[in-house]
Design an enzyme around this catalytic site. Sequence first.
Site, PDB file in Angstrom:
ATOM      1  N   LYS A 352      34.769  35.147  45.635  1.00 40.46           N
ATOM      2  CA  LYS A 352      35.504  36.157  44.881  1.00 40.46           C
ATOM      3  C   LYS A 352      36.114  37.195  45.813  1.00 40.46           C
ATOM      4  CE  LYS A 352      35.602  36.686  40.894  1.00 40.46           C
ATOM      5  NZ  LYS A 352      36.603  36.329  39.849  1.00 40.46           N
ATOM      6  N   LYS A 393      33.303  45.171  31.718  1.00 45.46           N
ATOM      7  CA  LYS A 393      33.327  45.393  33.169  1.00 45.46           C
ATOM      8  C   LYS A 393      33.902  46.759  33.512  1.00 45.46           C
ATOM      9  CE  LYS A 393      36.212  42.986  35.781  1.00 45.46           C
ATOM     10  NZ  LYS A 393      36.766  41.854  36.568  1.00 45.46           N
ATOM     11  N   LYS A 465      44.926  35.140  40.871  1.00 51.27           N
ATOM     12  CA  LYS A 465      44.704  36.104  41.952  1.00 51.27           C
ATOM     13  C   LYS A 465      45.181  35.581  43.302  1.00 51.27           C
ATOM     14  CE  LYS A 465      40.514  38.604  40.459  1.00 51.27           C
ATOM     15  NZ  LYS A 465      40.075  37.859  39.279  1.00 51.27           N
TER      16      LYS A 465
END
Length: 508
Positions: A352, A393, A465
């Site tokens: 990540k 989150k 991403k």
Amino acid sequence: MLIENFTVESKNLVVSDEFLTSTYEYESTELNRAADGAWTVKPISEVYEFRTERRVPKLGVLLVGWGGNNGTTLTASILANKKGITWMTKDGVRKPNYWGSLTQASTVRVGNYEGEEVYTPFKALLPMVEPNDIVLGGWDISGLNMAEAMERAKVLDWGLQEQLAPYMRELVPMPGLYNPDFIAANQEDRADNIIGGTPTEQLAVLRQQMRDFKARSGVDSVVVLWTANTERYSEVVTGLNDTAENLLAAVARGEKEISPSTLYAIACIQEGIPFINGSPQNTFVPGAIELAVSANCLIAGDDFKSGQTKLKSVLVDYLVGAGIKPVSIVSYNHLGNNDGMNLSAPQTFRSKEISKSNVVDDMVSSNSLLYAPGEHPDHCIVIKYVPYVGDSKRAMDEYTSEIFMGGRNTLVIHNTCEDSLLAAPLILDLVLLAELLTRITLKKDGEADFHNFHPIAVLLSYLTKAPLVPQGTPIVNALSKQRAMLENVFRACVGLKPENNMALEFKC
């Protein structure tokens, strides 16, 4: 003003019962450098033809990690929309929607009518599958039915879950691949629904499961998307996974350094089914990429771009484009869902961290007035697991920049986001757009035959991403450029020019 139906009248567009065929003059620039170092920039143009199949297929979508937060949320939302289910909350009655979806909830400008700007839904540009018509299925290492998994996820309001449970209870994930070496040890308790055997045997089971799903559901085409746990990075080793031949041989030998996500990718490629990686690991090792390209099978990734990173790809583009120099970017997250639990292991967090870190690279390299060769902002990323916050989150970012005459500017942003409620619409967009791309072919002037886009679907970069691109292709992370790329290609498919924002008709 919004118009939902329109007809393009253009000599560059031919409409038949089967196809939309457009002729498009693509204009770009050619750069040359003389021996003395002098540069010349020359406008050039090439003519392309685009052909889009108008018939929209019955689409099946198979999710790897179907019983997770993202999979249950997407499934529940499609059912709620399809059946028109409303539910009561303390804030009043709620109605289902597809907000957060580029294809379903955003618009594109088509022109100006008597001084008023006119827009159309993004999905109106080209024939697209309707979300409510999707047939869903998938795999999960947990054997809970989808109603139980939805309750475990704790994402949706209970009043909605109660109404959806009878429909969700009938949906049960197929057994999936589980390799504890690639994810956190804390996932072991969930793994009660797995495919055993050697990698070769597992690959055969996956392929048969896909065939059975297609036959059972009666769908015309299938797209597979990975929304399961983040894996650790696979080692790229010469002779193991560096070529398609070596990768397939490694599978046959039962090599341990082949991740479950790569096995799913291989199975899809061999079945001719598009595969999208929604997590940050390097699923597409060089051998898998070579296999997909040789089979002309669409692949895309990596990692959903839903919250903090999406904002970063806008904000850094704005700062650098404004001549402001970001020198320090610190991004902190904490979350309490199973994704956060899995990322608490260092090896999965590293995957990540890599996908989040590279998002500013192209924007920084675009302005060497601000950055010297090799210079880059300090960029730190932290993710912590806090069970209490669940799917809600928290993301906190600090951007420190150098400004005029030695000054400093600091932006501090706090972002509370429902993780799966942001990710689920992206999954929807990815599968709908991937399917559509398989129906678009093109050819340059002088080429005899139409062909598909390159199998690595760069056009889906807006949603990821760490965009996967072909060798030698520039990586673009700036969000506005990614959206413009996708929108303008679709405009070209119906004989419309890119939106240039010059508005000269109001300036003369």
